[in-house]
Every structure is written in C-alpha cells, then in structure tokens.
Scaffold this motif. Structure first.
Motif, PDB file in Angstrom:
ATOM      1  N   ALA A 180       1.030  -1.300   0.125  1.00 26.29           N
ATOM      2  CA  ALA A 180       0.181   0.062  -0.095  1.00 26.29           C
ATOM      3  C   ALA A 180       0.758   1.305   0.142  1.00 26.29           C
ATOM      4  N   LYS A 181       0.529   2.264  -0.560  1.00 29.89           N
ATOM      5  CA  LYS A 181       0.950   3.412  -0.908  1.00 29.89           C
ATOM      6  C   LYS A 181       0.449   4.611   0.018  1.00 29.89           C
ATOM      7  N   THR A 182      -0.963   4.154   0.374  1.00 24.92           N
ATOM      8  CA  THR A 182      -1.813   5.191   1.356  1.00 24.92           C
ATOM      9  C   THR A 182      -2.184   4.331   2.614  1.00 24.92           C
ATOM     10  N   ILE A 183      -1.895   4.867   3.709  1.00 27.57           N
ATOM     11  CA  ILE A 183      -2.406   4.263   5.064  1.00 27.57           C
ATOM     12  C   ILE A 183      -3.144   5.187   5.659  1.00 27.57           C
ATOM     13  N   HIS A 184      -4.427   4.545   6.283  1.00 28.44           N
ATOM     14  CA  HIS A 184      -5.227   5.570   7.122  1.00 28.44           C
ATOM     15  C   HIS A 184      -5.371   5.348   8.357  1.00 28.44           C
ATOM     16  N   TYR A 185      -4.899   6.460   9.078  1.00 26.52           N
ATOM     17  CA  TYR A 185      -4.671   6.257  10.517  1.00 26.52           C
ATOM     18  C   TYR A 185      -5.835   7.040  11.299  1.00 26.52           C
ATOM     19  N   LEU A 186      -6.808   6.064  11.782  1.00 29.17           N
ATOM     20  CA  LEU A 186      -7.982   6.581  12.513  1.00 29.17           C
ATOM     21  C   LEU A 186      -7.762   6.821  13.827  1.00 29.17           C
ATOM     22  N   TYR A 187      -8.017   7.923  14.315  1.00 27.88           N
ATOM     23  CA  TYR A 187      -7.813   8.287  15.781  1.00 27.88           C
ATOM     24  C   TYR A 187      -8.941   9.039  16.348  1.00 27.88           C
ATOM     25  N   ASP A 188      -9.257   8.484  17.573  1.00 27.87           N
ATOM     26  CA  ASP A 188     -10.627   8.939  18.498  1.00 27.87           C
ATOM     27  C   ASP A 188     -11.602   8.731  17.759  1.00 27.87           C
ATOM     28  N   PHE A 189     -12.301   7.546  18.115  1.00 26.85           N
ATOM     29  CA  PHE A 189     -13.344   6.983  17.027  1.00 26.85           C
ATOM     30  C   PHE A 189     -14.667   7.871  17.259  1.00 26.85           C
ATOM     31  N   GLY A 190     -14.733   8.524  18.559  1.00 27.58           N
ATOM     32  CA  GLY A 190     -15.999   9.421  18.617  1.00 27.58           C
ATOM     33  C   GLY A 190     -15.909  10.592  17.756  1.00 27.58           C
ATOM     34  N   ASP A 191     -14.962  11.242  17.354  1.00 24.47           N
ATOM     35  CA  ASP A 191     -14.830  12.258  16.428  1.00 24.47           C
ATOM     36  C   ASP A 191     -14.294  12.032  15.032  1.00 24.47           C
ATOM     37  N   SER A 192     -13.522  10.577  15.067  1.00 30.52           N
ATOM     38  CA  SER A 192     -13.409  10.018  13.899  1.00 30.52           C
ATOM     39  C   SER A 192     -12.500  11.016  12.864  1.00 30.52           C
ATOM     40  N   TRP A 193     -11.401  11.205  13.325  1.00 27.97           N
ATOM     41  CA  TRP A 193     -10.288  11.897  12.735  1.00 27.97           C
ATOM     42  C   TRP A 193      -9.388  10.826  11.800  1.00 27.97           C
ATOM     43  N   ASP A 194      -9.754  11.216  10.547  1.00 24.25           N
ATOM     44  CA  ASP A 194      -8.910  10.406   9.531  1.00 24.25           C
ATOM     45  C   ASP A 194      -7.580  11.197   9.060  1.00 24.25           C
ATOM     46  N   HIS A 195      -6.488  10.532   9.397  1.00 24.80           N
ATOM     47  CA  HIS A 195      -5.425  10.856   8.759  1.00 24.80           C
ATOM     48  C   HIS A 195      -4.878  10.192   7.498  1.00 24.80           C
ATOM     49  N   VAL A 196      -4.807  10.627   6.714  1.00 21.28           N
ATOM     50  CA  VAL A 196      -4.218  10.015   5.621  1.00 21.28           C
ATOM     51  C   VAL A 196      -3.050  10.279   4.855  1.00 21.28           C
ATOM     52  N   ILE A 197      -2.300   9.056   5.006  1.00 22.63           N
ATOM     53  CA  ILE A 197      -0.834   8.986   5.108  1.00 22.63           C
ATOM     54  C   ILE A 197      -0.246   8.280   3.832  1.00 22.63           C
ATOM     55  N   LYS A 198       0.470   9.160   3.030  1.00 23.89           N
ATOM     56  CA  LYS A 198       0.757   8.813   1.345  1.00 23.89           C
ATOM     57  C   LYS A 198       2.248   8.586   1.459  1.00 23.89           C
ATOM     58  N   LEU A 199       2.915   7.567   1.106  1.00 24.72           N
ATOM     59  CA  LEU A 199       4.239   7.308   0.997  1.00 24.72           C
ATOM     60  C   LEU A 199       4.350   7.954  -0.336  1.00 24.72           C
ATOM     61  N   GLU A 200       5.404   8.953  -0.367  1.00 29.75           N
ATOM     62  CA  GLU A 200       5.895   9.570  -1.688  1.00 29.75           C
ATOM     63  C   GLU A 200       7.130   8.893  -2.106  1.00 29.75           C
ATOM     64  N   LYS A 201       8.143   8.493  -1.528  1.00 28.95           N
ATOM     65  CA  LYS A 201       9.307   8.151  -1.898  1.00 28.95           C
ATOM     66  C   LYS A 201      10.198   7.508  -0.770  1.00 28.95           C
ATOM     67  N   TRP A 202      10.723   6.335  -1.176  1.00 26.73           N
ATOM     68  CA  TRP A 202      11.614   5.496  -0.314  1.00 26.73           C
ATOM     69  C   TRP A 202      13.029   5.930  -0.981  1.00 26.73           C
TER      70      TRP A 202
END
Length: 201
Positions: free
Chosen positions: A92-114
């Motif tokens: 995967a080049k995109t990972i979703h980091y879900l934090y605080d299930f009450g407010d459901s903040w969705d951090h979209v982490i994209k790998l640009e380059k290794w």
C-alpha cells in the motif's frame, strides 16, 4: 491540514501514534529514509495514550486488540510492527490512521518516495505544510465545518459563542511554521530507536 515530512525508518506504529499519535518482522533498516505526504483532518499532536486508534492499509487493520474480544473481529496488534513493515507487506502507498473513534479523525498517510542508503540524521524533517490544526474537541469533521461557518459569519447565532470558545483569531489557512518545526523536531527523541539491554543472569 496537510504536512509533508521526511522520516527515518524503522518507525513503529505506536511511535507514530505518540507523534501524531500489523504483526511484523524485527528487520531494522536504519539506513533508509522515507518521505510521507500526510493529508490529515487533525494535527499529529500527542494524543492521550488511552485514545483508540487504527491503521488501515490494503485489507488489513492494525490497532490494540480488545483483551475480552467483545467487539467483533480484532485488529492485528499494532504494537508489534512498524509502518515500514505495513508498506512492505501490503504494498500500500496510502495508509489511513483513524484516531479518536468518537470524532473519527482520519489521517491519510501517503508514501511519496523511499530513499535507500541515506542517513537518518536530522530526521524527522518538516518539508512543507498548509492549513491549521482544528481545535480540540470540535466534534470531528462535521463539527469543524460548523465551527468555521459560525466564526466566519458575524450574523450566525453561534458566532460569539464559537469565537470565545475556540482559539483567538482562528484562521484555518494560517499556519505557525515555527511551532510545527519545533513539534516535528521534538519527535526525533520520541521516535529514536531504543537500545536493547541484556539483563545479567
């Protein structure tokens, strides 16, 4: 809010959670650096350790399993892997980091380059940023939209209340670059690999 950060690998999921904030191998790759674009709806400040979270990549879910198993299928234990493992294992080049299930903040982490065979000295490093972190306890994405509507319209019935409740002179388009750099630089200590100590017999 959107950040571009260069980080050193390996980086554990728990370490990311501690900054923001998958069972995998113990392979260490200290000579690799990774550049991530993180398009997020909540800034990566230090969340309470008890706050629930999950990483989603491909078909996998990583988090803290419920010891009683009362909440359906359990995620893979995120404490036993690293983000680099998740990327390598799922492709995967995109990972979703879900934090605080009450407010459901969705951090979209994209790998640009290794980057292979590069030093990790001076990492993590803030490369770019736009937007401002939403206020704490604003009520997730819908609550944040309501907050912006209220403070932006002097005739809104909640204008004065929200103006006094939120940060002074809040502007979602203005960032404090210096404060962000200080926060990212401070993560170098939190994310520093710990040396294993051998107990004397």
């Amino acid at each position: 809010m959107w950040l571009r950060i260069a980080i050193g690998c390996p980086l554990g999921c728990g370490q990311f959670k501690a900054g923001a904030g998958s069972g995998g191998s113990n392979e260490r790759r200290p000579e690799n650096a990774t550049r991530f674009t993180s398009t997020i709806y909540r800034c990566p400040e230090l969340p309470p350790s008890s706050a629930p979270f999950e990483f989603l990549a491909g078909e996998g879910r990583w988090g803290i399993p419920d010891p009683d198993g009362d909440f359906g299928p359990q995620p893979i234990d995120a404490r036993k892997t690293r983000l680099s493992n998740i990327v390598q294992e799922t492709g995967a080049k995109t990972i979703h980091y879900l934090y605080d299930f009450g407010d459901s903040w969705d951090h979209v982490i994209k790998l640009e380059k290794w980057f292979d065979n590069t030093t990790t000295e001076g990492l993590p490093l803030l490369l770019d940023a736009t937007g401002r972190c939403p206020p704490e306890d604003v009520g997730g994405v819908p609550g944040y939209a309501d907050f912006l509507e209220a403070i932006g319209d002097p005739t809104h019935p909640e204008h004065e209340h929200m103006r006094l409740w939120g940060p002074e002179q809040f502007d979602p388009n203005i960032i404090d670059r210096k404060a962000l750099e200080v926060a990212v630089n401070a993560l170098s200590e939190i994310w520093k690999p710990r040396r294993r100590t051998t107990r004397a017999k």
